[in-house]
Write an enzyme that holds these catalytic residues in place. Structure first.
Site, PDB file in Angstrom:
ATOM      1  N   LYS A   9       0.818  -1.213   0.000  1.00  0.00           N
ATOM      2  CA  LYS A   9       0.000   0.000   0.000  1.00  0.00           C
ATOM      3  C   LYS A   9       0.854   1.266   0.000  1.00  0.00           C
ATOM      4  O   LYS A   9       0.401   2.321  -0.437  1.00  0.00           O
ATOM      5  CB  LYS A   9      -0.974  -0.034   1.159  1.00  0.00           C
ATOM      6  CG  LYS A   9      -1.940  -1.207   0.965  1.00  0.00           C
ATOM      7  CD  LYS A   9      -3.128  -1.180   1.825  1.00  0.00           C
ATOM      8  CE  LYS A   9      -4.174  -2.190   1.408  1.00  0.00           C
ATOM      9  NZ  LYS A   9      -3.815  -3.586   1.730  1.00  0.00           N
TER      10      LYS A   9
HETATM   11  C1  LIG Z   1      -4.490  -4.606   1.223  1.00  0.00           C
HETATM   12  C2  LIG Z   1      -3.754  -5.896   1.093  1.00  0.00           C
HETATM   13  C3  LIG Z   1      -4.198  -6.909   0.230  1.00  0.00           C
HETATM   14  C4  LIG Z   1      -5.468  -6.782  -0.570  1.00  0.00           C
HETATM   15  O1  LIG Z   1      -5.383  -5.798  -1.557  1.00  0.00           O
HETATM   16  P1  LIG Z   1      -6.702  -5.220  -2.240  1.00  0.00           P
HETATM   17  O2  LIG Z   1      -6.256  -4.113  -3.091  1.00  0.00           O
HETATM   18  O3  LIG Z   1      -7.581  -4.769  -1.110  1.00  0.00           O
HETATM   19  O4  LIG Z   1      -7.318  -6.359  -2.984  1.00  0.00           O
HETATM   20  C5  LIG Z   1      -3.430  -8.059   0.129  1.00  0.00           C
HETATM   21  N1  LIG Z   1      -2.307  -8.227   0.855  1.00  0.00           N
HETATM   22  C6  LIG Z   1      -1.860  -7.288   1.707  1.00  0.00           C
HETATM   23  C7  LIG Z   1      -0.627  -7.536   2.485  1.00  0.00           C
HETATM   24  C8  LIG Z   1      -2.557  -6.090   1.843  1.00  0.00           C
HETATM   25  O5  LIG Z   1      -2.109  -5.153   2.682  1.00  0.00           O
END
Ligand SMILES: *Cc1c(COP(=O)(O)O)cnc(C)c1O
Length: 466
Positions: A112
């Site tokens: 993220k």
């Molecule tokens: C947020 C997240 C996901 C999922 O991603 P999306 O965009 O919500 O599908 C998967 N793995 C990790 C480690 C995350 O932080």
């Protein structure tokens, strides 16, 4: 570039407008009016570019004239300069067919950061241009919260209120949020699940009492700018693996359908993508929707991959809109009925449109642990539980052995070291850049899972828009 709402009843906005607005006023999500497309020559010319330069090229069509090429490049260089790896998102080979794309070299150890480090800078740029204040209200299953807080802590024009489900995020995740003591950071632990927290955030956006007093902004992947920033690494992988001549399949650990939707966008823009594998854990609404058209909300079961413990995937609406003929009125009706009954069937057009590119797979706890062990024993790589679910899906999805499959490694294994240790016996060390995380003071408030309490808390602590 103009952006329209998936529910067809909100004003069209430019890039600056959608970045600050987050959710559309009709409850829909903003999408570009059309997909920009790169020629094969343009894609070939992306090979070998440094990450920030590639990011500017891929994102400029979406940003339009809201930022000059030079300004966008400056912001990309600032955002990606904070990553601990010179390649920003390095690729690691596992075996003949499988690769990992390491997306966790940012400040908070999850993918993220790739989008949120940039989004923090975009907010600052657009707010100072407008001389405005922004109140960010977000829900997190752990990783969005820490990445968003890191991206905006200490910024003058922003307050951030981050709701996390009490006791359902890992200790590392919680401390990454609650030890940020900047006065503009407000952590709220609420009773309930991530879906409960996310539903409250959506209510804040639709609550005239709140929206009349505060400019409410979003850092969840309902914010278009986040998805846009994630499109970049699909192109980065594609050209490293031989695009435009050679196709790649991607396996994506999925929760809110943001990361994998960015892969869909890359394909619409001309990147040759063989398949997008949507990997879920036992909270498998997306697997049921894609394999059999059944989008019905189950109850959330907590797992070792908490960022995927989701039963309503906001961004799925963007896909349904695009593959369902971009009919906002029809989709608004479909979503209203889903919100009322917590279940819906995909239309035939939606099912066929999705099936052209997406495959799905689900992994339970044993399969997740098995994938952690396989990566460690056979390839010498330590992976986190989310990545492991993606890798399990990648290895079982039946992709042609001649096509490379890249699993998105979405979190650093140290972020989930208890689960990793249980699976393979090795306890990953926290990288030095986290420093004394476990000695720092924590600050957060606890609230019941009650909208009025959350709204009152935000109203008391936020700065009115002026
Ligand atoms: C947020 C997240 C996901 C999922 O991603 P999306 O965009 O919500 O599908 C998967 N793995 C990790 C480690 C995350 O932080």
């Amino acid at each position: 570039m103009e952006y329209v709402s998936t529910r067809g009843n909100a004003p069209a906005l430019d890039f600056e407008g959608v970045t600050l607005a987050g959710l559309a006023s009709d409850g829909g999500l903003y999408v570009p009016r059309h997909w920009p497309r790169f020629s094969t020559e343009e894609i070939a010319a992306m090979a070998g570019l440094p990450y920030a330069q590639l990011a500017q090229k891929v994102m400029q069509p979406f940003v339009g004239d809201c930022l000059s090429e030079q300004r966008l490049l400056d912001l990309c260089e600032a955002a990606y300069g904070r990553f601990a790896h010179r390649a920003v998102t390095p690729l690691v080979q596992l075996d003949q067919q499988h690769w990992l794309l390491e997306l966790f070299h940012g400040p908070t150890l999850a993918f993220k950061d790739v989008a949120l480090q940039l989004l923090g800078l975009l907010f600052e740029e657009f707010l100072s241009r407008r001389d405005q204040h922004l109140t960010i209200v977000g829900a997190t299953s752990g990783d969005t919260g820490s990445a968003a807080i890191d991206a905006v802590a200490g910024r003058d024009r922003i307050d951030i209120f981050m709701l996390h489900p009490h006791g359902r995020v890992s200790d590392v995740q919680r401390r990454q949020m609650t030890t940020m003591l900047a006065p503009n950071v407000h952590n709220i632990a609420i009773e309930g699940t991530f879906d409960d927290a996310q539903a409250m955030v959506k209510r804040v956006f639709n609550d005239p009492q709140m929206t009349s007093r505060f400019a409410i902004g979003a850092v969840n992947s309902i914010n278009w700018a986040r998805l846009m920033a994630q499109v970049v690494y699909y192109f980065a992988v594609g050209v490293q693996m031989g695009a435009p001549q050679r196709k790649v399949a991607f396996s994506v650990p999925t929760g809110n359908f943001g990361d994998v939707f960015a892969g869909y966008v890359a394909a619409q823009m001309g990147l040759p993508v063989e398949r997008l594998i949507v990997a879920t854990n036992i909270n498998d609404i997306l697997h049921r929707a894609l394999s059999d058209g059944d989008y019905s909300q189950g109850t959330v079961t907590p797992t070792a991959a908490p960022s995927m413990d989701i039963q309503v995937s906001s961004n799925f609406e963007r896909l349904l809109f695009d593959v369902g003929g971009r009919d906002g009125a029809a989709l608004a009706e479909q979503m209203r009925s889903f919100e009322a009954s917590k279940a819906m069937r995909l239309t035939n057009a939606q099912r066929e449109g999705a099936a052209a590119l997406f495959t799905s797979a689900r992994a339970d706890a044993d399969e997740m642990s098995g994938a952690i062990r396989w990566a460690y024993d056979e390839c010498g790589e330590v992976i986190d539980p989310h990545t492991a679910i993606g890798l399990h899906a990648a290895r079982t999805a039946g992709i042609d052995p001649a096509v490379p499959v890249v699993t998105l490694a979405t979190a650093h294994p140290a972020k989930f070291r208890d689960a990793v240790e249980r699976a393979c016996g090795l306890r990953p060390a926290l990288p030095a850049r986290l420093g004394d995380l476990f000695e720092r003071e924590e600050r957060f408030c606890e609230l019941p899972g009650d909208y009025a309490a959350v709204a009152a808390y935000v109203a008391e602590h936020a700065t009115p828009k002026g």
